[in-house]
Design a protein around this motif. Sequence first.
Motif: not given
Length: 558
Positions: A51-57, A316-324, A375-378, A430-438
């Motif tokens: 639980g105390d470890r930082p999250d990956g991306k 899922k992201c809303r309930k679990a607090g995930l930020k893709p 942000q997306a890539v095809v 790694d760019g930090g440009h995504s700002q996830f929102r529901t």
Amino acid sequence: MSVPSDIEVARAAKMRPVVEIGAKLGIPADALYSYGPNIAKLASGFVDGLGDRPDGKLILVTAITPTPAGEGKTTTTVGLGDGLNRIGKKAAICLREPSLGPCFGVKGGAAGGGYAQVVPMEQINLHFTGDFHAIGSAHNLLSALLDNHIYWGNALDIDTRRVTWRRVMDMNDRALRGIVTSLGGAANGFPREDGFDITVASEVMAIFCLAKDLKDLEARLGRIIVGHTRSRKPVTAKDLKADGPMTVLLKDAFMPNLVQTLENNPAFVHGGPFANIAHGCNSVMATKTALKLADYVVTEAGFGADLGAEKFFDIKCRKAGLKPVAAVIVATVRALKMHGGVAKEDLGRENVAALKKGLANLGRHIRNVGQFGVQAVVAINRFVADAEAELQAVGDYCAEHGVEAQVCTHWADGGAGAEDLARKVVALADGGHSQFRTLYDDDVPLWEKMRTIATSIYGADDVIADKQVRDQFVQYQKGGYGHFPICVAKTQYSFSTDPALKGAPSHHVVPVRELRLSAGAEFLVAVCGDIMTMPGLPKVPAANAIRLDSDGQVEGLF
């Protein structure tokens, strides 16, 4: 030269002991409960200690609207995971467990394909670690306790006409959609109408995949509403004292499963709600565990972005607090031509005009993912017959819509065929440009949530429903469930509820046939169009080709 089948490729894999796969993520051998040499579950105590470890991306892989031509979303998820490891990143993938229904029906398994697979393929696609059996058993235990309570005096005064809890099994069987139980005399109980759903449509499956720990699992199971009393009060699993034994049945299944890709990279395969019926994502437990152990975690959501990605983000992201931090939209030239009106048998011929027409489907999905601030890539999953002019047309279209397209050959080349995609995904992550929102806030009224999904994601003009269903929306809103998200159950083959409408249909309406409360999973299921929560088998099911050969090996599984 003949191309080996998926099962032949999987069988030839040089798998490493699962303890070595765990060691790549720093998992000690004593934290793994092995199911043979290549499959293991992670011990609950080890997972709790992360639980105390930082999250990956977190990176989501989604896709255009599926067609019989194939898109390759799971294959791309596996290929991307291998590609990330090939370029020196510490990466893991998270997938859903396959259901037996598709394995023996039309779709086949869900372990990837070609040289981008998770293995051991046969076990993963069949019984695996028994998780689905545990989920079905827990669900049906509640069914048995419900009918047993009614038989022995019905102290809760349950109205048998208002029982809403159906039984489940992990197989496509249309004959069980509607049944009558308790026939045969007084010793067998009180006859009533009942039915079966497929296990992956069970609320127990949804709860299993959204619960954060065993305590949360038990609390959610207890909140399941199975029916109502004669005075119209809800009856819960906790009222029937079912929450405790159901949790006991799920205790071992709740531990995430660890397997490997063909390139011996870690893969968590755990949970599996259907995406056209339920919320279509692997378990929160597996995803959060992977995020504590890897720097990059690649996961998928079922079917096209209109179903899978929307539910991944909004539920899922809303309930679990995930930020893709990034999304990959998988497309194939073949599928885009099919959306442009080309018949399946003609997909091998170059047809740029039809492709350009079908690109509207991809464009809608690009727009939709952008609405969530990610942000997306095809990823163009390349087939041998794809013409350069067709690939160029897809790339040009993506550039016009502000996203980059990467041609991938992971099916044929494994992780090496997804290295360029991996580099692009790392740049986005790694760019930090995504700002996830529901898509909508919790306090938006339920009917407006449904309308928002239909108009913003499906391109519809409006939502319609008869008075009884509209009244359900009002009742649940007033009953304290107005903050729940909406989980839409509809066809995966179109943005509309008509599977024949390909491309990017607009100006249609979405009919809501039924509204179901999943009080334990904490969402409402809006059943739209002709979608069935118990699928049927096709005229020629995949099961007809599955058998054991003379050496006792499985053939025909795909």
